[in-house]
Design a protein around this motif. Structure first.
Motif, short mmCIF file in Angstrom:
data_model
loop_
_atom_site.label_atom_id
_atom_site.label_comp_id
_atom_site.label_asym_id
_atom_site.label_seq_id
_atom_site.Cartn_x
_atom_site.Cartn_y
_atom_site.Cartn_z
N GLN A 177 18.36 -29.05 -10.94
CA GLN A 177 19.37 -29.79 -10.18
C GLN A 177 20.44 -30.38 -11.11
O GLN A 177 21.62 -30.44 -10.76
CB GLN A 177 18.72 -30.92 -9.38
CG GLN A 177 17.73 -30.47 -8.32
CD GLN A 177 16.32 -30.36 -8.86
OE1 GLN A 177 16.11 -30.22 -10.07
NE2 GLN A 177 15.33 -30.44 -7.97
N GLN A 180 22.83 -27.63 -12.39
CA GLN A 180 23.88 -27.32 -11.42
C GLN A 180 25.04 -28.30 -11.51
O GLN A 180 26.19 -27.94 -11.29
CB GLN A 180 23.30 -27.31 -10.01
CG GLN A 180 22.29 -26.20 -9.75
CD GLN A 180 22.84 -24.81 -10.03
OE1 GLN A 180 23.97 -24.50 -9.65
NE2 GLN A 180 22.07 -23.97 -10.70
N LYS A 181 24.74 -29.55 -11.83
CA LYS A 181 25.79 -30.58 -11.95
C LYS A 181 26.61 -30.42 -13.23
O LYS A 181 27.62 -31.10 -13.40
CB LYS A 181 25.17 -31.98 -11.92
CG LYS A 181 24.56 -32.36 -10.58
CD LYS A 181 23.98 -33.76 -10.63
CE LYS A 181 23.37 -34.15 -9.30
NZ LYS A 181 22.79 -35.53 -9.34
N LYS A 183 27.85 -27.42 -14.31
CA LYS A 183 28.68 -26.23 -14.27
C LYS A 183 30.16 -26.61 -14.37
O LYS A 183 30.58 -27.66 -13.92
CB LYS A 183 28.43 -25.46 -12.97
CG LYS A 183 27.01 -24.90 -12.83
CD LYS A 183 26.71 -23.82 -13.86
CE LYS A 183 25.34 -23.20 -13.65
NZ LYS A 183 25.06 -22.14 -14.64
#
Length: 254
Positions: A177, A180-181, A183
């Protein structure tokens, strides 16, 4: 945005007291590392990430004397040991300083530096902000800040993303998670302790490079470096394209 590497060393710094390791004896200034911390400057605002025991000297040698906010990754001494010296800054600035961190970390700071929070002329200058319930992001002025959950061994700690820049130190695992933050970054700062097999609470170099490959930032600077990683110049030339070893005093712009 201007990012100043105040320190790039691991918890002992380089050279290590009493060590005869060749890196500790190096004459190259890039092999001399104070404890890890960065100062971020934008729109005449100054944000500090971590405040280790070398903080006083780091600020003096970088010719800075202003801080508006301090982001604390976790409560280990190499990340909070210099907090006593902030009192001279908020008296000089005649301004408040905002602390951001996990509730556990802020409680540790309140106990360890209790006198800061009991003296009237100190505590009126400091504001604490717990990030445990901050699921996405928060704002300081017009800055959008993302707290990032990472793992330091079995200890949950924080990294921070500010716009297209992110700072992660002392990581041994980064949840999907959080990946993903991360990117779309222009600049990632990430910890690396040493070569060889993975350490229990820090990335070794292969783990760091694997994380970089997953995130795909435009550039990455490695920090929180121990003497056993090797000489700066020798390690730097072995790194992939757009991955660099940070060093004390390095300044980058985004």
């Amino acid at each position: 945005m201007k990012i100043i590497f105040l320190g790039t060393g691991s918890s002992q710094g380089i050279p290590v007291i009493g060590s005869k390791h060749p890196v500790c004896l190096s004459k190259n200034p890039k092999d001399k590392r104070l404890r890890s911390s960065v100062l971020i400057e934008k729109n005449q605002k100054y944000f500090l990430i971590d405040c280790g025991p070398d903080f006083r000297y780091q600020m003096l040698r970088s010719y800075h004397d202003k801080i508006d906010a301090i982001f604390i990754t976790h409560e280990h001494n190499d990340h909070i040991g210099g907090l006593d010296d902030i009192k001279y800054i908020f008296f000089t600035m005649n301004n408040s300083i905002h602390f951001y961190g996990l509730r556990r970390v802020l409680e540790t700071i309140k106990k360890r530096f209790f006198y800061i929070f009991t003296k009237k002329n100190y505590k009126s200058k400091i504001f604490l902000h717990e990030l445990d319930d901050c699921i996405n992001f928060f704002f300081i002025e017009n800055f959008k800040i993302f707290p990032l959950l990472i793992w330091h061994g079995n200890l949950p700690i924080l990294g921070f993303r500010i716009e297209n820049f992110a700072y992660i130190t002392d990581a041994s695992n980064i949840p999907i998670q959080t990946i993903q933050k991360l990117k779309g970054l222009d600049i990632l700062i990430l910890n690396v302790l040493k070569k060889g097999s993975k350490y229990t609470s820090h990335f070794a170099i292969l783990e760091s490079l694997n994380v970089i490959q997953k995130i795909c930032p435009k550039k990455t600077y490695l920090t929180h470096i121990s003497h056993i990683l090797g000489f700066h110049e020798e390690i730097e030339i072995q790194l992939p394209k757009n991955v660099y070893l940070a060093y004390d005093g390095l300044i980058i712009y985004i």
